[in-house]
Design a protein around this motif. Structure first.
Motif, PDB file in Angstrom:
ATOM      1  N   GLN A 125       0.805  -1.219   0.000  1.00  0.00           N
ATOM      2  CA  GLN A 125       0.000   0.000   0.000  1.00  0.00           C
ATOM      3  C   GLN A 125       0.837   1.268   0.000  1.00  0.00           C
ATOM      4  O   GLN A 125       0.288   2.369  -0.059  1.00  0.00           O
ATOM      5  CB  GLN A 125      -0.932  -0.002   1.216  1.00  0.00           C
ATOM      6  CG  GLN A 125      -1.931  -1.133   1.213  1.00  0.00           C
ATOM      7  CD  GLN A 125      -2.841  -1.076   0.001  1.00  0.00           C
ATOM      8  OE1 GLN A 125      -3.385  -0.039  -0.337  1.00  0.00           O
ATOM      9  NE2 GLN A 125      -2.995  -2.199  -0.673  1.00  0.00           N
ATOM     10  N   GLU A 126       2.156   1.148   0.098  1.00  0.00           N
ATOM     11  CA  GLU A 126       3.014   2.333   0.135  1.00  0.00           C
ATOM     12  C   GLU A 126       3.338   2.813  -1.284  1.00  0.00           C
ATOM     13  O   GLU A 126       3.518   2.012  -2.191  1.00  0.00           O
ATOM     14  CB  GLU A 126       4.302   2.042   0.894  1.00  0.00           C
ATOM     15  CG  GLU A 126       4.055   1.764   2.359  1.00  0.00           C
ATOM     16  CD  GLU A 126       5.337   1.609   3.147  1.00  0.00           C
ATOM     17  OE1 GLU A 126       6.320   1.062   2.598  1.00  0.00           O
ATOM     18  OE2 GLU A 126       5.360   2.042   4.305  1.00  0.00           O
ATOM     19  N   ARG A 163      -0.102   5.508  -6.850  1.00  0.00           N
ATOM     20  CA  ARG A 163      -0.297   6.573  -5.862  1.00  0.00           C
ATOM     21  C   ARG A 163       0.900   7.510  -5.782  1.00  0.00           C
ATOM     22  O   ARG A 163       0.820   8.544  -5.159  1.00  0.00           O
ATOM     23  CB  ARG A 163      -0.547   5.963  -4.490  1.00  0.00           C
ATOM     24  CG  ARG A 163      -1.781   5.095  -4.448  1.00  0.00           C
ATOM     25  CD  ARG A 163      -1.846   4.259  -3.168  1.00  0.00           C
ATOM     26  NE  ARG A 163      -0.690   3.418  -2.920  1.00  0.00           N
ATOM     27  CZ  ARG A 163      -0.427   2.263  -3.510  1.00  0.00           C
ATOM     28  NH1 ARG A 163      -1.218   1.810  -4.462  1.00  0.00           N
ATOM     29  NH2 ARG A 163       0.629   1.546  -3.197  1.00  0.00           N
TER      30      ARG A 163
END
Length: 112
Positions: free
Chosen positions: A93-94, A111
């Motif tokens: 998720q990083e 992201r």
């Protein structure tokens, strides 16, 4: 404190790569990641010093992918990688950016 034998800052001013000759070490200033010349033999040279210096030169010539975890406050988790796809999978998720020394982005997570 170890003495820096060789140092270069990336063109965008965000990274500084350093060599500590006494410790046979190469790493990014202010970051935990580092490597030793003996770990770079034989890929970068026949001796630890030769390999360490050739690795340094390869990084600053855009020959090595640098992985920057952009979600963490400085110090970011900055490493080098020979497996960019593996870094993306391991990031979970990083948000990470895969870049070259010049600052050119060569991949990363959506992201980032």
């Amino acid at each position: 404190m170890a003495v820096v034998d060789r140092s270069q800052t990336s063109p965008d001013g965000t990274l500084t790569l350093e060599v500590y000759e006494a410790d046979d070490l190469v790493g990014f200033r202010g970051e935990a990641w580092h490597t030793h010349g003996d770990l770079l033999v034989p890929e970068y040279g026949r001796t630890a010093n030769e390999a360490r210096d050739a690795f340094f030169d390869s990084v600053v010539a855009d020959g090595v992918v640098i992985c920057v975890n952009v979600e963490r406050e400085p110090p970011h988790r900055i490493t080098v990688t020979d497996d960019p796809d593996g870094e993306i999978l391991a990031a979970g998720q990083e948000a990470i950016v895969l870049r070259l020394w010049s600052g050119k982005v060569v991949g990363g997570t959506p992201r980032a």
